[in-house]
Design a protein around this motif. Structure first.
Motif, PDB file in Angstrom:
ATOM      1  N   ILE A 235       0.739  -1.688   0.117  1.00  0.00           N
ATOM      2  CA  ILE A 235       0.092   0.196   0.077  1.00  0.00           C
ATOM      3  C   ILE A 235       1.048   1.126  -0.259  1.00  0.00           C
ATOM      4  O   ILE A 235       0.287   2.368  -0.201  1.00  0.00           O
ATOM      5  CB  ILE A 235      -1.171   0.303   1.249  1.00  0.00           C
ATOM      6  N   ALA A 236       2.062   1.174   0.503  1.00  0.00           N
ATOM      7  CA  ALA A 236       3.582   2.192  -0.128  1.00  0.00           C
ATOM      8  C   ALA A 236       4.445   1.960   0.064  1.00  0.00           C
ATOM      9  O   ALA A 236       4.621   1.009   0.794  1.00  0.00           O
ATOM     10  CB  ALA A 236       2.690   3.017   1.688  1.00  0.00           C
ATOM     11  N   GLU A 237       5.579   2.857  -0.571  1.00  0.00           N
ATOM     12  CA  GLU A 237       6.893   2.190  -0.529  1.00  0.00           C
ATOM     13  C   GLU A 237       7.306   3.590  -0.783  1.00  0.00           C
ATOM     14  O   GLU A 237       6.735   4.888  -1.161  1.00  0.00           O
ATOM     15  CB  GLU A 237       6.841   1.978  -1.697  1.00  0.00           C
ATOM     16  N   LEU A 238       8.280   3.526  -0.083  1.00  0.00           N
ATOM     17  CA  LEU A 238       9.090   5.043   0.616  1.00  0.00           C
ATOM     18  C   LEU A 238      10.640   5.023   0.930  1.00  0.00           C
ATOM     19  O   LEU A 238      10.628   3.403   0.776  1.00  0.00           O
ATOM     20  CB  LEU A 238       8.438   5.084   2.516  1.00  0.00           C
ATOM     21  N   LYS A 239      11.023   5.764   0.195  1.00  0.00           N
ATOM     22  CA  LYS A 239      12.667   5.741   0.366  1.00  0.00           C
ATOM     23  C   LYS A 239      13.596   6.967   0.737  1.00  0.00           C
ATOM     24  O   LYS A 239      12.702   8.033   0.987  1.00  0.00           O
ATOM     25  CB  LYS A 239      13.305   5.772  -1.114  1.00  0.00           C
ATOM     26  N   ARG A 240      14.653   6.921   2.041  1.00  0.00           N
ATOM     27  CA  ARG A 240      15.231   8.183   2.331  1.00  0.00           C
ATOM     28  C   ARG A 240      16.804   7.398   1.827  1.00  0.00           C
ATOM     29  O   ARG A 240      17.400   5.819   1.518  1.00  0.00           O
ATOM     30  CB  ARG A 240      15.256   7.652   3.908  1.00  0.00           C
TER      31      ARG A 240
END
Length: 200
Positions: free
Chosen positions: A147-152
């Motif tokens: 439901i979500a993909e995040l990147k740092r």
């Protein structure tokens, strides 16, 4: 016979260098506060699957289980510091799953050359390691749907030299690495809260 001795020497040297070095970070997410409440209507259980991979110019190194465990433990610990979300080891109990992948890529000089220039002099000649850390997090629901993909991303620089042993009582180089890991995860968790991914 010679190979095991060389491997032990390598690990011993790596340990010595790790504790007499200075660590610096680019600090894009430095000081991100820990999320104490995700604003969910009920207690949410999250299964964390964290991995770590070191690479040199994009080519994988042997996995460092110590670092994998550090990412796994810190990811779960941060969740447990909140009031309405907690970490679980049970996949069936979990309402959501966080697939966390940390990659630390070093350049060829940092990963293959610098250490071997410093090693024969027992650290009199300093070594340098620059790395680029990428954190990817996939949030999945109970059915496994993403439901979500995040990147740092942040950079880290490490300089080691034998004389830095004398500054060890005044500066904890490991604390910089631990703080970077915590801040990157906290930043991702803050976005998960802001965008309400655990309410969907």
């Amino acid at each position: 016979m010679i190979k095991p001795i060389l491997i032990r020497l390598l690990y011993l040297s790596f340990g010595i260098f790790t504790f007499n070095c200075l660590n610096f970070r680019s600090g894009e997410y430095e000081g991100t506060p820990v999320i104490k409440n995700f604003d969910t209507s009920k207690k949410i259980a999250v299964k964390v699957n964290a991995t770590y991979q070191g690479t040199v110019n994009g080519e994988p190194e042997d996995p460092h289980h110590y670092f994998i465990q550090k990412w796994q433990n810190e990811s779960a610990k941060l969740l447990n510091e909140s009031e309405d979300v907690f970490s679980t080891r049970s996949q069936t109990e979990a309402d959501y799953t966080f697939d966390i992948k940390a990659t630390e890529d070093k350049g060829y000089f940092s990963g293959k050359v610098s250490f071997w220039i410093s090693l024969p002099t027992l650290g009199i000649l300093p070594y340098y390691m620059g790395s680029h850390i990428t954190l990817n997090v996939a949030v999945k629901d109970k059915k496994g749907k993403v439901i979500a993909e995040l990147k740092r991303e942040e950079k880290k620089t490490e300089v080691g030299q034998i004389l830095l042993l004398f500054v060890m009582p005044f500066l904890d180089s490991v604390a910089t690495v631990d703080a970077q890991r915590r801040d990157l995860l906290s930043s991702v968790y803050a976005e998960i809260k802001e965008k309400g991914y655990l309410k969907k």
